[in-house]
Design an enzyme around this catalytic site. Structure first.
Site, PDB file in Angstrom:
ATOM      1  N   PHE A 166       0.800  -1.218   0.000  1.00 42.46           N
ATOM      2  CA  PHE A 166       0.000   0.000   0.000  1.00 42.46           C
ATOM      3  C   PHE A 166       0.831   1.265   0.000  1.00 42.46           C
ATOM      4  O   PHE A 166       0.350   2.329  -0.385  1.00 42.46           O
ATOM      5  CB  PHE A 166      -0.947   0.019   1.218  1.00 42.46           C
ATOM      6  N   LYS A 190      -1.262  -7.375  -8.977  1.00 38.19           N
ATOM      7  CA  LYS A 190      -2.205  -7.383  -7.864  1.00 38.19           C
ATOM      8  C   LYS A 190      -1.774  -6.293  -6.890  1.00 38.19           C
ATOM      9  O   LYS A 190      -0.905  -6.496  -6.058  1.00 38.19           O
ATOM     10  CB  LYS A 190      -2.207  -8.756  -7.173  1.00 38.19           C
ATOM     11  N   GLU A 193      -5.219  -3.754  -1.899  1.00 39.33           N
ATOM     12  CA  GLU A 193      -6.626  -3.388  -1.922  1.00 39.33           C
ATOM     13  C   GLU A 193      -6.894  -2.075  -1.189  1.00 39.33           C
ATOM     14  O   GLU A 193      -7.970  -1.485  -1.332  1.00 39.33           O
ATOM     15  CB  GLU A 193      -7.480  -4.511  -1.315  1.00 39.33           C
ATOM     16  N   SER A 243       5.867  -6.919   3.795  1.00 37.15           N
ATOM     17  CA  SER A 243       6.462  -7.266   5.084  1.00 37.15           C
ATOM     18  C   SER A 243       7.232  -8.581   4.982  1.00 37.15           C
ATOM     19  O   SER A 243       6.987  -9.399   4.084  1.00 37.15           O
ATOM     20  CB  SER A 243       5.375  -7.390   6.150  1.00 37.15           C
ATOM     21  N   CYS A 298       9.629   1.284   3.429  1.00 38.15           N
ATOM     22  CA  CYS A 298      10.560   0.215   3.784  1.00 38.15           C
ATOM     23  C   CYS A 298      11.984   0.743   3.919  1.00 38.15           C
ATOM     24  O   CYS A 298      12.843   0.057   4.468  1.00 38.15           O
ATOM     25  CB  CYS A 298      10.516  -0.913   2.749  1.00 38.15           C
ATOM     26  N   GLU A 400       9.572  -4.385  12.859  1.00 36.39           N
ATOM     27  CA  GLU A 400       9.251  -3.274  11.972  1.00 36.39           C
ATOM     28  C   GLU A 400       7.916  -2.680  12.393  1.00 36.39           C
ATOM     29  O   GLU A 400       6.888  -3.362  12.393  1.00 36.39           O
ATOM     30  CB  GLU A 400       9.190  -3.754  10.525  1.00 36.39           C
TER      31      GLU A 400
END
Length: 515
Positions: A166, A190, A193, A243, A298, A400
């Protein structure tokens, strides 16, 4: 949460009403299987802005089938012709960059300047892909034996898939598909969402640029869609950014199906501040690197490692002062420096880490919980947070957090600081701020991380290099984009050729040699 939601009119929704966001298959928006949808929010207001389709395995099959049908013709298209599509796509994204950035801000929450920068960094990979004819040049050796020649070249894999997070709705997909398409593959994307609209907009621009139908497809959804991609027998390779637990799952699952996988995972990026560093520069860099995009990067710096107590105390005081001036609010407001987090669930998760840090005994110097934002409505805001005296055994150091939380871990020496970084399970990126060239060179040589900044807080490489970490920040053998991306999305083929004359017709039963 996935639910059945009555459809709105996608093309002409009522003003202020949520829109439907559908798949993009075979060159057009495709609403198949869209009775199940999940909600999309504007993080700055908390309002529902869209309902995104959730793909079934049958929907994924349709996208893969479209890509498989398009592959032979696209793979046979000369590389320089494929590059021309990338050139046109590059120009279209540039023309629409303000609109695309506004979409990013509306669904992710990051400030507009950051969203525009994200589009620009994605475009750099498109520009790299425009040079694909040079990258696909093979090798030729004449007379490897008598009248025998050798040639090596690279060919596309087939249908490949990308699964993106995201936090970078434009940049991360553009780390993947431009190189894959330029190499002659077809693609199924993909996106997250949580931020689905941008990828469909990019698909439309690719079609406008002349990309044939079916070469690039988009399916939305959750784990069902992901698993369908990971196990599909026509998918040759999978790219992922997200992740570490999910990256490991992606790598394990897809690899077991015989697929190539590049799965980029999580991070705990340290910034070492030496006593000779320009402290004003270091604090400025830390503020942007720790709190930019609300820490949802990240490559964000989440651990500051000042060397020496004097350095640590001075750094702490300057950070406190800078955080008092940090402007938090909706990303559309020009003066705002940090927007909301992407969802209320994620905001609450980050806030829970602040609770954990306090329970573990870290000193909470600046608390971002309860951040009040004028005109923030029900937005998902959390203020910049600073911990001091964090130790390597604490969860806020080990895990994280992916939010605007910076931990100060004090080190007595350069050697101790270096060991801290090297001992951590993640090895995505790191930085050191120093005025001493030998210290910087030693750090660069010995640190166990994939990307290193010297007086640069977020060392994301340019597109003609490759991006990727070490240790549990990367699963798979290839980094993403750049030369590594070309190698990932192609496979090597070598041919040995001979055109014999009439005297060379006798059977030879010995091991072939080139003598």
């Amino acid at each position: 949460m996935t639910t059945t939601i009555p459809r709105s009119t996608h093309s002409n929704p009522a003003p202020g009403q949520p829109v439907d966001i559908d798949h993009f298959i075979a060159g057009r928006v495709d609403a198949r299987g869209a009775s199940a949808r999940t909600v999309v929010y504007n993080p700055a207001t908390g309002q529902v802005t869209g309902h995104v389709a959730v793909a079934t395995p049958a929907d994924v099959d349709a996208a893969v089938a479209a890509a498989a049908t398009a592959f032979p013709a696209w793979a046979a298209t000369p590389a320089h012709v494929r590059a021309r599509v990338m050139f046109r796509f590059r120009d279209l994204v540039d023309q629409h960059s303000d609109r695309l950035a506004a979409i990013i801000t509306s669904e992710h929450g990051k400030v507009l300047s950051d969203a525009k920068g994200e589009v620009t960094r994605g475009l750099e990979v498109v520009e790299f892909a425009c040079g694909i004819p040079q990258m696909l040049k093979g090798e030729f050796s004449e007379n490897v034996g008598r009248a025998v020649d050798g040639v090596t070249f690279r060919q596309p894999l087939g249908v490949v898939a990308g699964i993106s997070p995201f936090n970078f709705p434009a940049m991360v997909p553009m780390w993947m598909f431009p190189v894959a398409l330029a190499c002659g593959n077809t693609f199924v994307m993909k996106p997250s969402e949580k931020v689905p609209t941008l990828t469909v907009e990019l698909a439309k621009l690719l079609t406008e640029a002349g990309l044939p139908d079916g070469v690039f497809n988009v399916v939305h959804g959750d784990k069902v869609a992901v698993d369908a991609l990971l196990t599909h027998d026509q998918i040759e390779a999978v790219s992922f950014v997200g992740s570490t637990p999910i990256a490991e799952y992606i790598h394990t699952t897809a690899s077991a199906q015989g697929k190539r996988v590049q799965a980029l995972g999580g991070a705990k990026n340290h910034m070492v501040i030496m006593p000779d560093a320009d402290l004003e520069q270091a604090v400025s860099a830390l503020m942007g690197a720790a709190y930019g995009s609300a820490g949802e990067r990240c490559m964000a710096i989440s651990v500051a490692v000042p060397v020496g107590e004097e350095t640590a105390n001075a750094l702490r005081e300057r950070l406190i002062a800078a955080l008092a001036e940090l402007k938090v609010g909706p990303g559309t407001q020009p003066e705002v420096e940090m927007g909301p987090l992407v969802t209320d669930v994620h905001r609450d998760k980050v806030a829970s880490y602040i609770d954990i840090g306090v329970q573990e005994g870290a000193e909470l110097v600046v608390d971002g919980r309860g951040q009040r934002v004028p005109d923030g409505g029900d937005g998902f805001f959390l203020g910049g947070t600073l911990f001091d005296h964090v130790t390597p055994s604490m969860r806020i150091y080990l895990e994280e957090i992916f939010g605007p939380v910076l931990s100060i871990v004090r080190a007595a020496s350069f050697e101790e600081a270096l060991q801290l970084v090297n001992d951590h399970e993640f090895g995505n990126g790191t930085a050191i701020f120093t005025a001493d060239g030998n210290t910087a060179r030693t750090y660069l040589a010995q640190v166990k991380a994939g990307m290193v900044g010297i007086n640069v807080p977020i060392p994301v490489p340019m597109a003609f290099h490759s991006f990727g970490g070490w240790k549990r920040s990367l699963f798979g053998d290839h980094h993403i984009h750049g030369p590594e991306g070309v190698r990932f999305y192609t496979r090597n083929k070598t041919a040995t050729t001979r055109w014999p004359d009439d005297s060379q017709v006798r059977a030879d039963f010995s091991m072939p040699t080139h003598e």
